[in-house]
Design a protein around this motif. Structure first.
Motif, PDB file in Angstrom:
ATOM      1  N   GLU A 250       0.842  -1.181   0.094  1.00 28.22           N
ATOM      2  CA  GLU A 250      -0.221   0.080  -0.049  1.00 28.22           C
ATOM      3  C   GLU A 250       0.629   1.302   0.239  1.00 28.22           C
ATOM      4  OE1 GLU A 250      -3.319   2.244   2.868  1.00 28.22           O
ATOM      5  OE2 GLU A 250      -2.817   0.015   3.387  1.00 28.22           O
ATOM      6  N   ILE A 251       1.990   1.278   0.789  1.00 30.48           N
ATOM      7  CA  ILE A 251       2.851   2.272   0.951  1.00 30.48           C
ATOM      8  C   ILE A 251       3.447   2.595  -0.405  1.00 30.48           C
ATOM      9  CG2 ILE A 251       4.807   3.186   2.072  1.00 30.48           C
ATOM     10  CD1 ILE A 251       3.742   2.040   4.522  1.00 30.48           C
ATOM     11  N   LEU A 252       4.033   1.411  -1.027  1.00 28.94           N
ATOM     12  CA  LEU A 252       4.799   1.535  -2.315  1.00 28.94           C
ATOM     13  C   LEU A 252       3.984   1.899  -3.476  1.00 28.94           C
ATOM     14  CD1 LEU A 252       7.304   0.843  -3.583  1.00 28.94           C
ATOM     15  CD2 LEU A 252       6.489  -1.468  -4.004  1.00 28.94           C
ATOM     16  N   LYS A 253       2.669   1.677  -3.580  1.00 29.52           N
ATOM     17  CA  LYS A 253       1.604   2.259  -4.449  1.00 29.52           C
ATOM     18  C   LYS A 253       1.444   3.576  -4.616  1.00 29.52           C
ATOM     19  CE  LYS A 253      -0.382  -2.284  -5.621  1.00 29.52           C
ATOM     20  NZ  LYS A 253      -1.623  -3.036  -5.633  1.00 29.52           N
ATOM     21  N   SER A 254       0.766   4.237  -2.980  1.00 24.15           N
ATOM     22  CA  SER A 254       0.460   5.288  -3.021  1.00 24.15           C
ATOM     23  C   SER A 254       1.696   6.442  -2.660  1.00 24.15           C
ATOM     24  CB  SER A 254      -0.511   5.245  -1.645  1.00 24.15           C
ATOM     25  OG  SER A 254       0.155   5.035  -0.547  1.00 24.15           O
ATOM     26  N   GLY A 255       2.656   5.858  -1.798  1.00 21.42           N
ATOM     27  CA  GLY A 255       3.759   6.855  -1.525  1.00 21.42           C
ATOM     28  C   GLY A 255       3.505   7.786  -0.401  1.00 21.42           C
ATOM     29  N   LYS A 256       2.205   7.462   0.398  1.00 25.79           N
ATOM     30  CA  LYS A 256       1.923   8.395   1.305  1.00 25.79           C
ATOM     31  C   LYS A 256       2.151   7.676   2.694  1.00 25.79           C
ATOM     32  CE  LYS A 256      -1.719  10.612  -1.132  1.00 25.79           C
ATOM     33  NZ  LYS A 256      -3.350  10.991  -1.117  1.00 25.79           N
ATOM     34  N   ILE A 257       2.482   8.394   3.807  1.00 24.44           N
ATOM     35  CA  ILE A 257       2.695   8.070   4.960  1.00 24.44           C
ATOM     36  C   ILE A 257       2.026   8.919   6.133  1.00 24.44           C
ATOM     37  CG2 ILE A 257       4.620   7.930   6.852  1.00 24.44           C
ATOM     38  CD1 ILE A 257       6.525   7.226   4.788  1.00 24.44           C
ATOM     39  N   ASP A 258       1.075   8.334   6.851  1.00 23.21           N
ATOM     40  CA  ASP A 258       0.366   8.850   7.929  1.00 23.21           C
ATOM     41  C   ASP A 258       0.863   8.641   9.487  1.00 23.21           C
ATOM     42  OD1 ASP A 258      -0.572   6.430   7.647  1.00 23.21           O
ATOM     43  OD2 ASP A 258      -2.659   6.794   7.999  1.00 23.21           O
ATOM     44  N   PHE A 259       2.140   8.363   9.685  1.00 26.77           N
ATOM     45  CA  PHE A 259       2.658   7.828  10.913  1.00 26.77           C
ATOM     46  C   PHE A 259       3.792   8.653  11.447  1.00 26.77           C
ATOM     47  CE2 PHE A 259       3.504   4.484   8.178  1.00 26.77           C
ATOM     48  CZ  PHE A 259       4.944   4.508   8.178  1.00 26.77           C
ATOM     49  N   ASP A 260       4.121   9.048  12.438  1.00 29.52           N
ATOM     50  CA  ASP A 260       5.336   9.700  13.341  1.00 29.52           C
ATOM     51  C   ASP A 260       6.510   8.714  13.535  1.00 29.52           C
ATOM     52  OD1 ASP A 260       3.787  12.049  12.940  1.00 29.52           O
ATOM     53  OD2 ASP A 260       2.702  11.494  14.921  1.00 29.52           O
ATOM     54  N   ARG A 261       6.298   7.598  13.683  1.00 23.06           N
ATOM     55  CA  ARG A 261       7.295   6.679  13.907  1.00 23.06           C
ATOM     56  C   ARG A 261       7.038   5.378  13.490  1.00 23.06           C
ATOM     57  NH1 ARG A 261      10.349   7.277  18.826  1.00 23.06           N
ATOM     58  NH2 ARG A 261      11.481   5.405  17.825  1.00 23.06           N
ATOM     59  N   CYS A 262       8.280   4.655  13.326  1.00 27.09           N
ATOM     60  CA  CYS A 262       8.253   3.488  12.186  1.00 27.09           C
ATOM     61  C   CYS A 262       9.229   2.305  13.226  1.00 27.09           C
ATOM     62  CB  CYS A 262       8.595   3.537  10.854  1.00 27.09           C
ATOM     63  SG  CYS A 262       8.528   2.007   9.993  1.00 27.09           S
ATOM     64  N   SER A 276      12.274   1.438   1.115  1.00 24.50           N
ATOM     65  CA  SER A 276      13.232   2.384   2.146  1.00 24.50           C
ATOM     66  C   SER A 276      13.417   3.606   1.465  1.00 24.50           C
ATOM     67  CB  SER A 276      14.798   1.439   2.007  1.00 24.50           C
ATOM     68  OG  SER A 276      14.940   1.415   0.559  1.00 24.50           O
ATOM     69  N   ARG A 277      13.210   3.936   0.221  1.00 26.05           N
ATOM     70  CA  ARG A 277      13.520   5.180  -0.293  1.00 26.05           C
ATOM     71  C   ARG A 277      12.622   6.209   0.084  1.00 26.05           C
ATOM     72  NH1 ARG A 277      11.382   7.835  -4.532  1.00 26.05           N
ATOM     73  NH2 ARG A 277      10.256   6.067  -5.276  1.00 26.05           N
ATOM     74  N   ILE A 278      11.044   5.902   0.249  1.00 24.69           N
ATOM     75  CA  ILE A 278      10.016   6.316   0.882  1.00 24.69           C
ATOM     76  C   ILE A 278      10.252   6.792   2.437  1.00 24.69           C
ATOM     77  CG2 ILE A 278       7.371   6.542   1.275  1.00 24.69           C
ATOM     78  CD1 ILE A 278       7.384   4.789  -1.511  1.00 24.69           C
ATOM     79  N   LEU A 279      10.534   5.632   2.879  1.00 28.75           N
ATOM     80  CA  LEU A 279      10.814   6.074   4.495  1.00 28.75           C
ATOM     81  C   LEU A 279      12.052   7.090   4.739  1.00 28.75           C
ATOM     82  CD1 LEU A 279      10.258   2.308   5.640  1.00 28.75           C
ATOM     83  CD2 LEU A 279       8.478   4.235   5.693  1.00 28.75           C
ATOM     84  N   ASN A 280      13.031   6.962   4.035  1.00 26.20           N
ATOM     85  CA  ASN A 280      14.392   7.682   4.346  1.00 26.20           C
ATOM     86  C   ASN A 280      14.028   9.218   3.963  1.00 26.20           C
ATOM     87  OD1 ASN A 280      16.199   5.781   5.239  1.00 26.20           O
ATOM     88  ND2 ASN A 280      16.603   5.109   3.031  1.00 26.20           N
ATOM     89  N   ASN A 281      13.138   9.291   2.989  1.00 26.79           N
ATOM     90  CA  ASN A 281      12.634  10.806   2.885  1.00 26.79           C
ATOM     91  C   ASN A 281      11.998  11.426   3.929  1.00 26.79           C
ATOM     92  OD1 ASN A 281      13.850  10.514   0.167  1.00 26.79           O
ATOM     93  ND2 ASN A 281      11.842  10.042  -0.844  1.00 26.79           N
ATOM     94  N   HIS A 282      11.502  10.625   4.830  1.00 28.41           N
ATOM     95  CA  HIS A 282      10.695  11.291   5.970  1.00 28.41           C
ATOM     96  C   HIS A 282      11.339  11.094   7.179  1.00 28.41           C
ATOM     97  CE1 HIS A 282       7.454  10.916   2.964  1.00 28.41           C
ATOM     98  NE2 HIS A 282       6.781  11.869   3.776  1.00 28.41           N
TER      99      HIS A 282
END
Length: 395
Positions: A250-262, A276-282
């Protein structure tokens, strides 16, 4: 030329055999080699004369003058030898030698003559009187200018205090900071630590997470990548987003993140690398060194909900960490500092070979408020605060 010579020789033979009278005797005389003309007979011998032959007399010239004998210098004075010892001897026809005048031969003028003490004293008094008159004139003009113009502003130089700054105890530094915090907002207590790690040593980088005992409560959304029993434990601990492969897709398709800690379990990390690329950007990529990759699901979720603080060494080997607000009590700020020192010791790199806990690792520790000045804190008081925090955790 050869033909001319042949013609002349034939004509000479004919003139010897036959007498020939030429109408141009001058031409014959010119082309003839004999001293007498061809049409005349040989001259008779001249008659004897009574004159006697003249004798040649030798011509005599004036003799070349010889060089003068060397002068006898034994009778010369010292001054004469001084000015003529290197000069060559000249012939009598040369000009006279030029001798430099001696000091005693100098003509003293009226101005150069030696003055008497009375004259010197009179000259001194005259110069002093002129200087007094000049100073009096300048002083009078300066007073007139000062009265007609406003005085210029003067700048006071700050006093430069030499010597080392005093090092404070932890509680004394906290009291000073709270007393000097006069901003209109609630300032933050900041810690700045200078580490003894060489610049550019990437293998000795210091990073970690910190759970402060006293912090500002915020609503933190926590995501946990887990499957099976770990996912159920994460939901029970209070995680807001829990999932496995379906959450990653779901994150790979949408590219959206709605949380503060992972957070994630070690089994899920190979699959989490897809995003990892999407998570590293945030700045949310799970990292074992920061405690976000763990098997203790319940404790990790509770710490993330409590509000963890991240710290990381910069390029100049300095750490900058917020440790609370000025509205907190002094004991609460002391416990926060002790928790940070405990986390800093846990993040100490293994390649830093030092015997003591702090020697060669923590070179300086300063506390300050957001708008205040810094206060150096002693390492002994920081060590006592870290030990106090450890005792509280064991209870």
């Amino acid at each position: 030329m050869a033909a001319m010579k042949l013609l002349l020789s034939q004509a000479r033979r004919q003139s010897l055999t036959k007498p020939f009278s030429s109408p141009f005797p001058q031409i014959n005389r010119l082309f003839s080699s004999s001293p007498t003309p061809p049409d005349s007979t040989p001259n008779p011998q001249p008659p004897p004369t009574n004159e006697s032959p003249k004798k040649l007399e030798p011509v005599s010239y004036a003799a070349k003058p010889s060089s003068p004998p060397p002068e006898d210098r034994s009778t010369w004075t010292r001054e004469e030898i001084r000015y003529t010892k290197d000069s060559p001897s000249l012939a009598p026809v040369s000009y006279a030698q030029r001798v430099a005048p001696l000091p005693e031969d100098r003509v003293v003028s009226e101005e150069d003559r030696e003055r008497t003490p009375e004259e010197v004293e009179a000259e001194r008094k005259r110069i002093e009187s002129e200087n007094r008159a000049r100073r009096r004139f300048l002083r009078a003009t300066a007073v007139e200018e000062d009265t007609s113009s406003l005085p210029l502003p003067t700048l006071l130089k700050p006093e430069i205090k030499h010597g080392k700054k005093p090092i404070f105890d932890l509680m004394e530094a906290i009291r000073e900071i709270k007393g000097n915090a006069k901003a209109k907002f609630d300032e933050t207590l900041e810690a700045h630590v200078r580490l003894g790690i060489e610049k550019g040593r990437s293998e000795l980088i210091v990073r970690g997470t910190l759970a402060l005992p006293h912090s500002v409560k915020k609503d933190v959304r926590v995501a946990f990548f887990a499957e099976g029993s770990d996912a159920e434990d994460a939901k029970a601990a209070g995680a807001d987003v829990v999932g496995g492969l379906e959450l990653i897709e779901e994150i790979l398709k949408s590219g959206k993140i709605d949380f503060d800690r992972c957070l994630a379990t070690p089994k899920m990390m190979p699959r989490v690398y897809k995003i990892s690329r999407i998570l590293n950007n945030h700045g949310l990529m799970p990292n074992p060194k920061q405690g976000s990759v763990t098997k203790d699901v319940m404790k990790a979720v509770k710490d993330a909900k409590a509000g963890h603080t991240k710290f990381r060494m910069d390029k100049t080997s300095i750490l900058h960490v917020p440790l609370g607000k000025m509205s907190f009590p002094e004991d609460a700020l002391r416990e926060n500092v002790g928790a940070f020192m405990n986390a800093l010791l846990l993040a100490k790199p293994a390649g830093l070979k030092k015997t003591s806990k702090y020697a060669g690792y923590v070179n300086a520790f300063h506390l300050c408020s957001t708008m205040g000045k810094g206060y150096p804190v002693s390492i002994q008081s920081l060590s006592r605060a870290a030990d106090h925090y450890t005792k509280l955790q064991l209870k």
